[in-house]
Design a protein around this motif. Structure first.
Motif, mmCIF file in Angstrom:
data_model
loop_
_atom_site.group_PDB
_atom_site.id
_atom_site.type_symbol
_atom_site.label_atom_id
_atom_site.label_comp_id
_atom_site.label_asym_id
_atom_site.label_seq_id
_atom_site.Cartn_x
_atom_site.Cartn_y
_atom_site.Cartn_z
ATOM 1 N N MET A 48 -6.550 2.903 -52.689
ATOM 2 C CA MET A 48 -7.590 2.733 -51.679
ATOM 3 C C MET A 48 -7.056 2.994 -50.274
ATOM 4 S SD MET A 48 -10.058 2.374 -53.566
ATOM 5 C CE MET A 48 -11.038 2.607 -52.137
ATOM 6 N N SER A 49 -5.798 2.736 -50.071
ATOM 7 C CA SER A 49 -5.194 2.964 -48.759
ATOM 8 C C SER A 49 -5.329 4.424 -48.337
ATOM 9 C CB SER A 49 -3.717 2.555 -48.790
ATOM 10 O OG SER A 49 -3.122 2.775 -47.539
ATOM 11 N N VAL A 50 -5.118 5.326 -49.276
ATOM 12 C CA VAL A 50 -5.225 6.756 -48.986
ATOM 13 C C VAL A 50 -6.677 7.120 -48.658
ATOM 14 C CG1 VAL A 50 -4.976 9.079 -49.978
ATOM 15 C CG2 VAL A 50 -3.232 7.341 -50.412
ATOM 16 N N ILE A 51 -7.613 6.622 -49.458
ATOM 17 C CA ILE A 51 -9.039 6.901 -49.231
ATOM 18 C C ILE A 51 -9.462 6.379 -47.859
ATOM 19 C CG2 ILE A 51 -11.396 6.378 -50.020
ATOM 20 C CD1 ILE A 51 -10.082 8.200 -51.975
ATOM 21 N N VAL A 52 -9.092 5.127 -47.563
ATOM 22 C CA VAL A 52 -9.470 4.518 -46.284
ATOM 23 C C VAL A 52 -8.863 5.303 -45.130
ATOM 24 C CG1 VAL A 52 -9.177 2.472 -44.820
ATOM 25 C CG2 VAL A 52 -9.911 2.216 -47.204
ATOM 26 N N SER A 53 -7.604 5.672 -45.236
ATOM 27 C CA SER A 53 -6.961 6.440 -44.163
ATOM 28 C C SER A 53 -7.700 7.746 -43.895
ATOM 29 C CB SER A 53 -5.499 6.730 -44.517
ATOM 30 O OG SER A 53 -4.760 5.538 -44.517
ATOM 31 N N ASN A 54 -8.115 8.424 -44.963
ATOM 32 C CA ASN A 54 -8.857 9.677 -44.791
ATOM 33 C C ASN A 54 -10.228 9.437 -44.162
ATOM 34 O OD1 ASN A 54 -6.853 11.394 -45.755
ATOM 35 N ND2 ASN A 54 -7.525 11.164 -47.862
ATOM 36 N N LEU A 55 -10.899 8.344 -44.560
ATOM 37 C CA LEU A 55 -12.206 8.037 -43.982
ATOM 38 C C LEU A 55 -12.081 7.613 -42.518
ATOM 39 C CD1 LEU A 55 -13.872 6.261 -47.035
ATOM 40 C CD2 LEU A 55 -14.488 8.491 -46.064
ATOM 41 N N VAL A 56 -10.973 6.981 -42.166
ATOM 42 C CA VAL A 56 -10.714 6.642 -40.762
ATOM 43 C C VAL A 56 -10.471 7.928 -39.978
ATOM 44 C CG1 VAL A 56 -9.042 5.563 -39.194
ATOM 45 C CG2 VAL A 56 -9.873 4.300 -41.196
ATOM 46 N N LYS A 57 -9.636 8.798 -40.528
ATOM 47 C CA LYS A 57 -9.334 10.075 -39.873
ATOM 48 C C LYS A 57 -10.596 10.899 -39.652
ATOM 49 C CE LYS A 57 -7.758 13.503 -42.104
ATOM 50 N NZ LYS A 57 -7.156 14.415 -43.016
ATOM 51 N N ASP A 58 -11.525 10.838 -40.628
ATOM 52 C CA ASP A 58 -12.773 11.596 -40.527
ATOM 53 C C ASP A 58 -13.838 10.898 -39.681
ATOM 54 O OD1 ASP A 58 -11.629 13.552 -42.120
ATOM 55 O OD2 ASP A 58 -12.586 12.838 -43.959
ATOM 56 N N GLY A 59 -13.555 9.672 -39.241
ATOM 57 C CA GLY A 59 -14.458 8.964 -38.334
ATOM 58 C C GLY A 59 -15.532 8.105 -38.989
ATOM 59 N N TYR A 60 -15.476 7.929 -40.307
ATOM 60 C CA TYR A 60 -16.486 7.126 -41.001
ATOM 61 C C TYR A 60 -16.162 5.627 -40.970
ATOM 62 C CZ TYR A 60 -18.044 11.605 -42.818
ATOM 63 O OH TYR A 60 -18.498 12.897 -42.918
ATOM 64 N N LEU A 61 -14.888 5.319 -40.846
ATOM 65 C CA LEU A 61 -14.420 3.933 -40.798
ATOM 66 C C LEU A 61 -13.450 3.774 -39.641
ATOM 67 C CD1 LEU A 61 -13.528 3.318 -44.575
ATOM 68 C CD2 LEU A 61 -15.636 2.661 -43.405
ATOM 69 N N LYS A 62 -13.211 2.522 -39.272
ATOM 70 C CA LYS A 62 -12.164 2.221 -38.297
ATOM 71 C C LYS A 62 -11.410 1.006 -38.787
ATOM 72 C CE LYS A 62 -15.253 -0.497 -35.363
ATOM 73 N NZ LYS A 62 -15.861 -0.632 -34.044
ATOM 74 N N LYS A 63 -10.160 0.895 -38.345
ATOM 75 C CA LYS A 63 -9.343 -0.272 -38.671
ATOM 76 C C LYS A 63 -9.236 -1.136 -37.426
ATOM 77 C CE LYS A 63 -6.495 1.914 -42.217
ATOM 78 N NZ LYS A 63 -5.116 2.277 -42.598
ATOM 79 N N VAL A 64 -9.449 -2.434 -37.620
ATOM 80 C CA VAL A 64 -9.412 -3.388 -36.513
ATOM 81 C C VAL A 64 -8.457 -4.515 -36.877
ATOM 82 C CG1 VAL A 64 -10.781 -4.990 -35.126
ATOM 83 C CG2 VAL A 64 -11.798 -2.828 -35.897
ATOM 84 N N THR A 65 -7.507 -4.787 -35.990
ATOM 85 C CA THR A 65 -6.557 -5.875 -36.221
ATOM 86 C C THR A 65 -7.209 -7.213 -35.901
ATOM 87 O OG1 THR A 65 -4.740 -4.389 -35.640
ATOM 88 C CG2 THR A 65 -4.266 -6.748 -35.626
ATOM 89 N N SER A 66 -6.998 -8.173 -36.796
ATOM 90 C CA SER A 66 -7.547 -9.510 -36.602
ATOM 91 C C SER A 66 -6.999 -10.136 -35.326
ATOM 92 C CB SER A 66 -7.196 -10.402 -37.802
ATOM 93 O OG SER A 66 -7.492 -11.752 -37.531
ATOM 94 N N THR A 67 -7.880 -10.826 -34.581
ATOM 95 C CA THR A 67 -7.425 -11.525 -33.374
ATOM 96 C C THR A 67 -6.732 -12.837 -33.721
ATOM 97 O OG1 THR A 67 -9.603 -12.546 -33.164
ATOM 98 C CG2 THR A 67 -9.211 -10.521 -31.914
ATOM 99 N N TYR A 68 -6.941 -13.326 -34.947
ATOM 100 C CA TYR A 68 -6.337 -14.593 -35.375
ATOM 101 C C TYR A 68 -4.985 -14.404 -36.049
ATOM 102 C CZ TYR A 68 -11.066 -16.203 -34.511
ATOM 103 O OH TYR A 68 -12.269 -16.477 -33.926
#
Length: 153
Positions: free
Chosen positions: A66-86
């Protein structure tokens, strides 16, 4: 129960899956998508605090894959990764406007495909009810197998 009935139900399940994938193929090709990518974007839409491990569990895939899929979807602009503030060690996967747009397009595409062969939602509702009953029976059989002390052939 006859083995032939069970075999027929398994074949129908496989055929439905194949037909569903075939139905969406023009959409997938046009937008460079597939069932798994749409499923991942949908999971992000449904859960704003989605982590990679939860995503992997929800789509029944290994987190490493899933890491590879998510990375590609982030690169393509469909998803973003957000670091938890906590907890800076936790990263959330979130949907973007582009992700929402592709989901809307996929939903409109499938609705138009279904409308071309069905007059109303009753046929699908009947199918959902029958499939839900079948699923519940399979889950019940699975629970009985898990709790059984022995299994005789």
């Amino acid at each position: 129960m006859e083995w032939e009935l069970i075999r027929e139900s398994e074949k129908i399940k496989a055929d439905i899956q194949t037909a569903g994938a075939s139905l969406m193929q023009p959409f997938y090709e046009k937008y460079g998508m597939n069932f798994l990518k749409i499923s991942v974007i949908t999971e992000a839409e449904l859960n704003e605090n989605l982590t990679l491990n939860v995503l992997a569990q929800n789509v029944n895939k290994a987190a490493a894959n899933m890491s590879v899929i998510v990375s590609n979807l982030v690169k393509d602009g469909y998803l973003k990764k957000v670091t938890s503030t906590y907890d800076r060690r936790v990263t959330y996967i979130q949907i973007t406007d582009k992700g929402r747009d592709i989901l809307q397009k996929s939903r409109l595409f499938i609705i138009k495909r279904y409308e071309s062969v069905m007059s109303d939602g009753k046929e699908i509702r009947d199918l959902i009810n029958a499939a839900g009953t079948y699923l519940n029976k399979l889950l019940e059989a699975n629970r009985k197998m898990v709790t059984a002390d022995n299994f005789d052939l």
